[in-house]
Scaffold this motif. Structure first.
Motif, PDB file in Angstrom:
ATOM      1  N   LEU A  17     -49.642  12.373  -1.258  1.00 30.33           N
ATOM      2  CA  LEU A  17     -49.161  11.307  -2.456  1.00 30.33           C
ATOM      3  C   LEU A  17     -50.783  11.720  -2.917  1.00 30.33           C
ATOM      4  CD1 LEU A  17     -48.050   7.849  -1.403  1.00 30.33           C
ATOM      5  CD2 LEU A  17     -47.612   9.785  -2.591  1.00 30.33           C
ATOM      6  N   VAL A  18     -51.683  12.142  -1.971  1.00 24.47           N
ATOM      7  CA  VAL A  18     -53.355  12.325  -3.136  1.00 24.47           C
ATOM      8  C   VAL A  18     -53.331  13.728  -3.388  1.00 24.47           C
ATOM      9  CG1 VAL A  18     -55.642  12.245  -3.003  1.00 24.47           C
ATOM     10  CG2 VAL A  18     -54.914  10.357  -1.889  1.00 24.47           C
ATOM     11  N   ILE A  19     -52.825  14.736  -2.929  1.00 25.58           N
ATOM     12  CA  ILE A  19     -52.861  16.394  -3.100  1.00 25.58           C
ATOM     13  C   ILE A  19     -52.182  15.631  -4.640  1.00 25.58           C
ATOM     14  CG2 ILE A  19     -52.603  18.470  -2.194  1.00 25.58           C
ATOM     15  CD1 ILE A  19     -53.743  17.186   0.271  1.00 25.58           C
ATOM     16  N   ILE A  20     -51.018  15.774  -4.679  1.00 25.04           N
ATOM     17  CA  ILE A  20     -49.387  15.922  -5.355  1.00 25.04           C
ATOM     18  C   ILE A  20     -50.161  15.136  -6.502  1.00 25.04           C
ATOM     19  CG2 ILE A  20     -46.930  15.539  -6.086  1.00 25.04           C
ATOM     20  CD1 ILE A  20     -46.131  16.018  -2.848  1.00 25.04           C
ATOM     21  N   GLY A  21     -50.292  13.972  -6.278  1.00 23.17           N
ATOM     22  CA  GLY A  21     -50.713  13.655  -7.645  1.00 23.17           C
ATOM     23  C   GLY A  21     -51.787  14.403  -8.611  1.00 23.17           C
ATOM     24  N   LEU A  22     -52.451  14.422  -7.778  1.00 23.91           N
ATOM     25  CA  LEU A  22     -54.344  15.731  -8.777  1.00 23.91           C
ATOM     26  C   LEU A  22     -53.328  17.071  -8.871  1.00 23.91           C
ATOM     27  CD1 LEU A  22     -57.006  16.786  -8.779  1.00 23.91           C
ATOM     28  CD2 LEU A  22     -57.015  17.815  -6.711  1.00 23.91           C
ATOM     29  N   VAL A  23     -52.444  17.592  -8.480  1.00 27.77           N
ATOM     30  CA  VAL A  23     -51.822  18.405  -8.965  1.00 27.77           C
ATOM     31  C   VAL A  23     -51.011  18.437  -9.630  1.00 27.77           C
ATOM     32  CG1 VAL A  23     -50.541  20.144  -8.349  1.00 27.77           C
ATOM     33  CG2 VAL A  23     -51.724  20.151  -6.164  1.00 27.77           C
ATOM     34  N   LEU A  24     -50.508  17.176  -9.792  1.00 26.78           N
ATOM     35  CA  LEU A  24     -49.435  17.212 -11.172  1.00 26.78           C
ATOM     36  C   LEU A  24     -49.998  16.445 -12.091  1.00 26.78           C
ATOM     37  CD1 LEU A  24     -47.146  14.953  -9.186  1.00 26.78           C
ATOM     38  CD2 LEU A  24     -46.581  17.497 -10.528  1.00 26.78           C
ATOM     39  N   ALA A  25     -51.493  16.053 -12.036  1.00 29.46           N
ATOM     40  CA  ALA A  25     -52.296  15.629 -12.939  1.00 29.46           C
ATOM     41  C   ALA A  25     -52.959  16.694 -13.484  1.00 29.46           C
ATOM     42  CB  ALA A  25     -53.510  14.652 -12.361  1.00 29.46           C
ATOM     43  N   LEU A  26     -53.425  17.651 -12.915  1.00 34.45           N
ATOM     44  CA  LEU A  26     -54.141  19.250 -13.575  1.00 34.45           C
ATOM     45  C   LEU A  26     -52.983  19.817 -14.232  1.00 34.45           C
ATOM     46  CD1 LEU A  26     -56.452  20.202 -10.160  1.00 34.45           C
ATOM     47  CD2 LEU A  26     -56.997  19.393 -12.554  1.00 34.45           C
TER      48      LEU A  26
END
Length: 322
Positions: free
Chosen positions: A111-120
């Motif tokens: 959830l932390v990693i995918i949230g960061l990637v989607l935001a980028l």
């Protein structure tokens, strides 16, 4: 021509309160401030509601945990710490607590990693940017019942769900017990939760990315820094505080897992997905042991309180060491 004599300024009236710090200094020692002159009048309604719906239930629940009260509220006897001692010796409680912690570990990292990637990705996109933002955040706005029923129909029953049909299309063996096999049930719940709640972390990261000064990237680009170096040395360090916030919020939210498990697996198979909150529910509303359920809930409350205090302490230590 007669000269006009200047008129003396009228002396301030003694019965009117002077404002500001000068007024406070000029106020006689025996005169008390009106209670409407400070913020207590504004926060009193909130404090009353806070005490009625939070503080009083906490105190009342702590008292129930020391009794043998049942769901009818009658026949309660003071048992001291017997409920807590029983909970510590209860393997079912520890099993449920382990399931909760295991779910938290499995769900927090993606959830932390995918949230960061989607935001980028959303921050870099320039074409129909609003569509991408809505698409990635929209699942978070759905009720838990809708999401759980949707995924349950996709992966269950075995052999007929969308997931098994997709496996068959790629020549793989269908018929996996996504919700009936202890090896896959927890992973299915984690997958559902990631798809459902990643939009919240995505939104926090996107807001933090938009607050990073653009001139930092321009200066780094003039110095010949590649996109990867700009990400590693500018973006990620600037997102450190947001990452800490996302991590704490996600851990606390994952520890309180209940809806997805209750709707998708009911805690099974063989209690392999039952979280501690469902165990509290079963003891209190199925086993009618409100006192014992209260003791288990306070043990879990202590765990959540410890987790919520550890992260700010670690953040302060990291800041002091710099």
């Amino acid at each position: 021509m007669t000269a006009v004599s200047p008129t003396a300024a009228p002396a301030p009236r003694a019965d009117l309160p002077a404002g500001g710090a000068a007024g406070a200094a000029a106020r006689p020692a025996g005169v008390r401030r009106k209670w409407t002159e400070h913020g207590l009048v504004f926060v009193t309604p909130f404090l009353l509601i806070y005490a009625l719906f939070l503080l009083w239930p906490l105190v009342y629940g702590a008292g129930m945990s020391l009794t043998s009260q049942n769901i009818t509220g009658t026949g309660a006897e003071f048992t001291g710490l017997d409920n807590y001692a029983e909970a510590v010796r209860d393997p079912a409680m520890w099993s449920s607590l382990w399931n909760t912690v295991w779910f938290t570990v499995l769900s927090t990292v993606p959830l932390v990693i995918i949230g960061l990637v989607l935001a980028l990705l959303a921050h870099q996109l320039r074409v129909v940017q609003w569509l991408w933002r809505i698409s990635w955040f929209a699942p978070f706005m759905l009720p838990s019942s809708v999401v759980c029923l949707l995924f349950a129909q996709m992966i269950f029953p075995s052999g007929f769900g969308f997931a098994d049909q997709l496996l068959a299309e790629f020549g793989l063996e269908p018929g996996i017990g996504w919700l009936t096999d202890a090896r896959y049930a927890m992973l299915s719940v984690v997958l559902t939760t990631v798809w459902w709640t990643v939009g919240f972390n995505f939104l926090l990261y996107l807001a933090a990315l938009q607050s990073i000064p653009q001139h930092l990237y321009e200066a780094a680009e003039l110095d010949g820094a590649s996109a990867w170096k700009r990400l590693w040395h500018i973006t990620l360090p600037m997102l450190r505080r947001t990452t800490g916030l996302v991590l704490v919020l996600q851990v606390l939210a994952s520890l309180k897992i209940f809806d997805q498990v209750y709707l998708m697996t009911g805690g099974g198979p063989d209690d392999s997905t039952r979280p501690v909150l469902q165990y509290v529910y079963q003891q209190g509303f199925t086993g009618y042991r409100i006192g014992y359920a209260s003791a288990v809930s306070y043990i879990f409350f202590a765990l959540i309180l410890l987790v919520s205090l550890v992260q700010p302490w670690l953040a302060r230590r990291k800041e002091d060491s710099k």
